[in-house]
Every structure is written in structure tokens, then in C-alpha cells.
Design an enzyme around this catalytic site. Structure first.
Site, PDB file in Angstrom:
ATOM      1  N   ARG A 133      -0.266  -5.989   9.518  1.00 51.14           N
ATOM      2  CA  ARG A 133       0.870  -5.101   9.259  1.00 51.14           C
ATOM      3  C   ARG A 133       1.989  -5.382  10.237  1.00 51.14           C
ATOM      4  O   ARG A 133       1.757  -5.876  11.326  1.00 51.14           O
ATOM      5  CB  ARG A 133       0.482  -3.638   9.505  1.00 51.14           C
ATOM      6  N   LYS A 177       3.514   6.622   6.228  1.00 54.29           N
ATOM      7  CA  LYS A 177       4.216   7.485   5.268  1.00 54.29           C
ATOM      8  C   LYS A 177       3.945   8.958   5.525  1.00 54.29           C
ATOM      9  O   LYS A 177       4.805   9.795   5.303  1.00 54.29           O
ATOM     10  CB  LYS A 177       3.827   7.109   3.842  1.00 54.29           C
ATOM     11  N   GLU A 206       2.469   2.758  -3.369  1.00 53.27           N
ATOM     12  CA  GLU A 206       2.054   4.059  -3.870  1.00 53.27           C
ATOM     13  C   GLU A 206       3.327   4.916  -3.890  1.00 53.27           C
ATOM     14  O   GLU A 206       3.970   5.056  -2.854  1.00 53.27           O
ATOM     15  CB  GLU A 206       1.041   4.624  -2.868  1.00 53.27           C
TER      16      GLU A 206
HETATM   17  P1  ATP Z   1       0.845   4.211   4.727  1.00 53.64           P
HETATM   18  O1  ATP Z   1      -0.378   3.627   5.368  1.00 53.64           O
HETATM   19  O2  ATP Z   1       1.964   4.474   5.651  1.00 53.64           O
HETATM   20  O3  ATP Z   1       0.540   5.358   3.799  1.00 53.64           O
HETATM   21  P2  ATP Z   1       0.590   2.368   2.672  1.00 53.64           P
HETATM   22  O4  ATP Z   1       0.058   1.086   3.159  1.00 53.64           O
HETATM   23  O5  ATP Z   1      -0.377   3.300   2.054  1.00 53.64           O
HETATM   24  O6  ATP Z   1       1.400   3.059   3.813  1.00 53.64           O
HETATM   25  P3  ATP Z   1       1.609   1.539   0.168  1.00 53.64           P
HETATM   26  O7  ATP Z   1       2.674   2.135  -0.648  1.00 53.64           O
HETATM   27  O8  ATP Z   1       0.210   1.632  -0.305  1.00 53.64           O
HETATM   28  O9  ATP Z   1       1.748   2.146   1.631  1.00 53.64           O
HETATM   29  O10 ATP Z   1       1.968   0.030   0.516  1.00 53.64           O
HETATM   30  C1  ATP Z   1       2.339  -0.917  -0.441  1.00 53.64           C
HETATM   31  C2  ATP Z   1       2.056  -2.288   0.105  1.00 53.64           C
HETATM   32  O11 ATP Z   1       2.772  -2.484   1.314  1.00 53.64           O
HETATM   33  C3  ATP Z   1       0.593  -2.442   0.444  1.00 53.64           C
HETATM   34  O12 ATP Z   1       0.160  -3.707  -0.020  1.00 53.64           O
HETATM   35  C4  ATP Z   1       0.534  -2.369   1.932  1.00 53.64           C
HETATM   36  O13 ATP Z   1      -0.509  -3.135   2.440  1.00 53.64           O
HETATM   37  C5  ATP Z   1       1.911  -2.903   2.344  1.00 53.64           C
HETATM   38  N1  ATP Z   1       2.336  -2.333   3.622  1.00 53.64           N
HETATM   39  C6  ATP Z   1       2.409  -1.033   3.949  1.00 53.64           C
HETATM   40  N2  ATP Z   1       2.777  -0.867   5.225  1.00 53.64           N
HETATM   41  C7  ATP Z   1       2.934  -2.116   5.739  1.00 53.64           C
HETATM   42  C8  ATP Z   1       3.292  -2.633   7.028  1.00 53.64           C
HETATM   43  N3  ATP Z   1       3.571  -1.818   8.043  1.00 53.64           N
HETATM   44  N4  ATP Z   1       3.370  -3.973   7.174  1.00 53.64           N
HETATM   45  C9  ATP Z   1       3.099  -4.792   6.152  1.00 53.64           C
HETATM   46  N5  ATP Z   1       2.755  -4.374   4.926  1.00 53.64           N
HETATM   47  C10 ATP Z   1       2.666  -3.054   4.706  1.00 53.64           C
HETATM   48 MG    MG Z   2      -1.699   2.752   0.496  1.00 56.27          MG
END
Ligand code: ATP
Ligand code: MG
Length: 563
Positions: free
Chosen positions: A267, A277, A41
Site C-alpha cells: 500500500r 476510509k 468499494e
Molecule cells: P480502506 O482499507 O481504507 O477501507 P480499501 O482498501 O478497503 O480502503 P477499496 O475501495 O476496497 O478500499 O480499495 C480499492 C482498491 O484500492 C483495492 O484494490 C485496494 O487494495 C486499493 N487500495 C486501497 N488503499 C490503497 C493504498 N493505500 N495504496 C494502494 N492501494 C490501495
Molecule cells: Mg476494501
């Protein structure tokens, strides 16, 4: 843990529950050719957790001869900025991965998604609801109690279509109405209790401009984008496990061109930092750090600016493996991977961070010479360089003690030590200022010990790094420590209370060997005996600024050795 070597990790066959599933699907013919995607995102910069997802999605595609799309999940124009899109692309490239065509965007599919929303309405599988957010929460029920049907749930398809089109036409204000999938308000899975799939957000979108004022949400955009792109294995983190029934319901109720399947993995979490984020955004916006790429941040741009090589990050991720159980990793594990890589690949140079001047009294005034030094004892190909030497040099302040204890093998009055690549010197006098501070040492050198060995076989216990005073380049050096003092800062909303006040130390007047003056940004170098360092962004030959990547002490290797 899978201890793969940094340099040939691609050569080994990796096994985990996702790769094994892909192997099965290819063998059975259920999958013809693997398609994955990395779907960030664009509302922030990528962090070390994302590196896990990047390595998994791009890695699986690479290993099985498939493709991985970079797809921006840009369904919320309220939070998205071009800066984030650009930074994400740069970070994925830096990690060493490529995508086939231009990056994809969920917004590329808004027309199709809209048509599919109308399809659900027409089939009686979606309705426009007028409940506000609070009412909707009340109607939703709880984990233990079923929800209640909205009074608007039984609108006819015609009425819903009319209202939905008027939502699209901008007739209603933000939040006045939403489109919901009509599933089951009594479902044990709250995600299935008529989830919202479209909402009104009267904001221009970075890519579609003013065309839309209604936007699909994550659940409605994600799986459908997967289906449009022919994604075979949609890999996401465990918190989406409860969304999988909805993912599958939508695919089953829409005329999608393919039927992707979702798989969830744990994760990556790390101590002494935050990886959400929202929290990272707060650190940047409140000025607790100097931007998203501050070298103390767990962002990929921060780690890059700190001097960590992408190969080491990939090695780190591959050692952790892919599982379904949540775990928290120590930053020392990442540091260990970085040191292992840099030990092999980083050139050595000499730099003095806290200089103490040494005058070598029997070295002729006005004379100088160049001494041969090995660039990297771990890599013959790195060659040799010449290091200037003269009558005045700098050594590290803490390499001298006026009254040294027994175990101190460095310099002291009357003691002899080796200068790396140069000569043996003996301290003959200590010069102090009026306040009693040591400001200079007087020494003699033994011309017979050039290169670091005495022809008479006499030994010295200490070898010091040094820099010629006449040739030294002045620099600023930034030293970093953990951003937080608590191992799990993210568990509290007041996480900024445990920011480490000493996470950044700035040293000025450091003395560098001349070859470090115009050292390329992006190349990490070992300062002998001190650690790994790299030029900061914006460092120039005139005013060099170096970031300390890390010291040489490997706490993780020590923990491992103790077992
Ligand atoms: P946040 O929860 O911090 O807002 P997010 O998961 O919403 O992060 P995205 O930009 O949606 O962030 O993530 C893109 C991809 O990266 C998604 O498929 C998500 O599952 C993966 N991802 C995000 N954080 C992690 C993590 N800590 N470990 C492994 N994969 C991750
Ligand atoms: Mg997300």
C-alpha cells in the site's frame, strides 16, 4: 526510485515484479491478452493511496495492450451510496484513465454468485451455520490454536440448500444464519477456517433494490467477479496475501469461466494524514473538515480542489514504484512532483495577499498605463499579457521594513527596489495611523526604468510583486497546512486529538491582478513569489476565492540536495 519525466512517462518501459510477471505470462502464452480491474468499494471517496492502485491497474492494461475494468465492489448495501459511485468515476477519469464499457459492479453478478453458492452446497463444500458472531469467533480459534467445528457443519446438502433458500426468501433476521465455505477449521491460515461467504443484510441495494436480502461478502464476490470478467492479473494490496489461498480454493471449487491469479503489492502510506476510509469518513461526519473534497483531505477530489494536477500525481506514483515492502512516504515528495509540473505548466500572475498601499507621488494623477509581462518564463508558448499600472499600487506588507536589517533587500525608507515588469521605486515617506501602524508608503518612481532596467546601469537588490490599486480584484485566499501535527496520526483511534488547529488560514481583502478575476476553476496559477493557487469550487468573477496549492519552497528538493 525511478525518476521518470512527467510528460513522457508512457514512453519508457517500466519494470517491477508485477509488470515482469505480466511480460512472462504474455511471452509464455499463459496470458493471451491482459485484463485487470480497479475494484473500489463505493463507501467513500478515493484517496492518494487508491491513485497507486489506479495507476497500476490501468497502467498495466495500457502498457500491454489489454483492458482494465472499473468495478464497484458493491456487496454491502449498508454502507454504499450513489454519491460515492459518482465521485469514484469522476476521480478515475480525472486521473486520465478510461474503461471500455460501462463500469462493472459485483452486484451485476449476484445471480451467478448465488448459483455458485448453491453449487458449493450441492457439492458438500458449504453449509449454513446458526452460530452467532460471538460464538463463531470462539469457535474460530486463534493464530496459535486450531478452531473447532461448528455443530452445524455436518448438515446434509439438502438441509443446507433448504436453509440457504429460506435465507434468500427473507425468513430469518439479520445475523441469524450465514453460509460458510467448508474448508478446514484447523488450518494454519484463519481465512481458511470455514470463512463466511454469504450473510443476511435486510437492506435495499442501490442497484438491485429489494431483490436480495442476502449478500456475498468480499471474499466470495471478488475472485468470482474477476473470473467472470476474465481478469488475468488480479492486483491487490498486501493485506489480502493471506486471503489468496481462499481466492484459489474458491476458483478451484467453482465452475468459473476463467482462472484469474491474485498478486499483492504494498500500500501507499503517507505521513501527516490518514488513508483509511473509516478514518476519513469520521473526519467528514464529525465535521473536522468541510466534506470529502476539503482541500486538506488526501482524497483525489481534495487534491484536485487544492490545485494539484493529475499528471503530477501519476508522476509521484510512478516514482514510488511497485514493491512488496511497506513504506511511508512524506507529503513533501508529492509536493515536489506537483511543483515540478506546475513550474513548467502554470502561468504566472501577480497577487498581494497582505496589502500595503503605495502612492507614487511623481506619477501623474489620473494617468495609467499597461506594462508587458511574461506569462511563463518556462514556456514561451504561454505568451505575454498587459498589466495595468498607476499612481497607487499595493505591495506585500512584509516587503517593507521601517528599520530593515542588513540582509533585507526589499523596501525600506530611502531604499530603491524594482517593481516586477514595471519601474524602480524609492520610498520617501511612511504614513502611520494613530496607533502607530504603517498604513501607507509614499514613493517616487524613475520613468527611465520602465520594464525593470536602469539605463545608467544602476542595480537594485530586490524585485517586488505588486497590483495596481485602481484595477485590483478583491479576493479571499485559503492557505493550507498539514491536517495533523503528528507524522503518524492513524496509529491511534484518538487521531482527531492531533488535528492541526492551523491547517486552514483564511485571508480576506487580498488584491489580484485583474486577469485573475475570472480565472478558470481547475487551472492552477503561480502567484509570483508566493506559491501556486487555484480558484476554489464556487469561486466567481464577482467574489473570487483562491486555494493555495502550495508555496514555492521545495523542502524535498533541499533534502535530496543535501543527500
Ligand atoms: P480502506 O482499507 O481504507 O477501507 P480499501 O482498501 O478497503 O480502503 P477499496 O475501495 O476496497 O478500499 O480499495 C480499492 C482498491 O484500492 C483495492 O484494490 C485496494 O487494495 C486499493 N487500495 C486501497 N488503499 C490503497 C493504498 N493505500 N495504496 C494502494 N492501494 C490501495
Ligand atoms: Mg476494501
Amino acid at each position: 526510485m525511478n525518476h521518470s519525466d512527467t510528460d513522457d512517462d508512457a514512453a519508457k518501459e517500466v519494470h517491477d515484479f508485477i509488470r515482469d510477471r505480466v511480460r512472462e505470462d504474455l511471452a509464455s502464452g499463459a496470458t493471451k491478452s491482459v485484463v485487470t480491474r480497479f475494484p473500489p468499494e463505493p463507501n467513500g471517496y478515493l484517496h492518494i493511496g487508491h491513485a497507486k492502485s489506479i495507476c497500476l491497474n490501468f497502467g498495466v492494461a495500457e502498457e500491454f495492450g489489454g483492458v482494465c475494468n472499473l468495478r464497484f465492489d458493491d456487496t454491502n448495501p449498508a454502507k454504499e451510496e450513489q454519491e460515492f459511485l459518482d465521485a469514484i468515476e469522476a476521480d478515475v477519469r480525472w486521473m486520465g484513465f478510461k474503461w471500455d464499457d460501462a463500469p462493472r459492479h459485483a452486484s451485476d453478478y449476484f445471480d451467478t454468485l448465488y448459483a455458485w453458492a448453491e453449487h458449493l452446497i450441492t457439492e458438500g463444500h458449504a453449509y449454513v451455520d446458526d452460530l452467532n458472531a460471538e460464538e463463531m469467533r470462539e469457535y474460530r480459534g486463534t493464530l496459535t490454536e486450531p478452531g473447532k467445528n461448528s455443530p452445524h457443519r455436518d448438515r446434509t446438502p439438502e438441509e443446507n440448500l433448504d436453509l440457504f433458500r429460506r435465507m434468500k426468501a427473507g425468513e430469518f433476521v439479520d445475523g441469524a444464519r450465514v453460509l460458510r465455505a467448508k474448508i478446514d477449521m484447523a488450518s494454519g491460515n484463519i481465512n481458511m477456517r470455514d470463512p463466511v461467504i454469504y450473510r443476511i443484510i435486510k437492506k435495499p441495494h442501490p442497484r438491485t433494490g429489494d431483490k436480495w436480502c442476502i449478500y456475498p461478502n468480499y471474499d466470495f464476490a471478488h475472485g468470482q467477479s474477476d473470473a467472470i470478467e476474465g481478469v488475468t492479473h488480479s492486483l491487490c494490496t498486501l493485506e489480502f496475501e493471506d486471503h489468496r489461498p481462499l481466492y484459489e480454493w474458491l476458483i478451484a471449487h467453482l465452475p468459473t469461466p476463467s482462472q484469474p491469479r491474485q498478486y499483492e503489492f504494498a500500500r501507499l502510506n503517507m505521513t501527516y494524514t490518514v488513508l483509511s476510509k473509516r478514518r476519513l469518513t469520521q473526519l467528514v461526519e464529525e465535521g473536522h473538515v468541510n466534506g470529502w473534497d476539503d482541500p486538506r483531505m488526501p482524497t483525489l477530489s481534495g487534491l484536485r480542489r487544492r490545485g494539484m494536477p493529475p499528471e503530477a500525481i501519476r508522476d509521484f506514483v510512478s516514482r514510488l514504484g511497485v514493491t512488496k515492502s511497506d513504506s511511508v512516504v512524506e507529503p513533501a515528495v508529492l509536493d515536489h512532483c506537483v511543483r515540478e509540473h506546475l513550474n513548467k505548466h502554470a502561468e504566472r500572475r501577480m497577487a498581494v495577499l497582505n496589502p500595503l498601499k503605495v502612492v507614487i507621488e511623481n506619477y501623474p494623477e489620473g494617468q495609467s498605463e499597461e506594462l508587458e509581462a511574461v506569462n511563463n518564463p518556462e514556456d514561451e508558448g504561454a505568451g505575454m499579457r498587459m498589466v495595468p499600472f498607476g499612481r497607487e499600487i499595493y505591495i506585500e506588507q512584509d516587503d517593507f521594513m521601517e528599520d530593515p536589517p542588513k540582509k533585507f533587500f526589499r523596501l525600506g525608507p530611502g531604499r530603491e527596489v524594482r517593481l516586477r515588469w514595471a519601474y524602480f521605486i524609492t520610498c520617501t515617506d511612511v504614513i502611520k495611523d494613530d496607533a502607530g501602524n504603517i498604513v501607507e508608503l509614499r514613493c517616487t518612481y524613475d520613468p527611465e526604468t520602465k520594464g525593470g532596467n536602469a539605463p545608467d546601469g544602476r542595480k537594485v537588490k530586490g524585485t517586488l510583486h505588486w497590483v495596481s490599486a485602481a484595477d485590483a480584484v478583491d479576493a479571499e485566499v485559503h492557505q493550507y497546512d498539514h491536517l495533523f501535527t503528528e507524522p503518524n496520526p492513524g496509529k491511534s483511534d484518538n487521531f482527531v486529538d492531533c488535528l492541526n488547529p492551523d491547517s486552514l488560514t483564511t485571508l480576506t481583502g487580498c488584491k489580484l491582478e485583474p486577469s485573475l478575476g475570472a480565472w478558470p476553476v481547475g487551472q492552477t496559477v503561480q502567484f509570483e513569489r508566493l506559491g501556486y493557487f487555484c480558484p476554489d469550487l464556487g469561486s466567481t468573477a464577482e467574489q473570487p476565492v483562491f486555494n493555495r496549492t502550495m508555496t514555492l519552497r521545495d523542502t524535498w528538493a533541499k533534502i535530496q540536495a543535501k543527500g
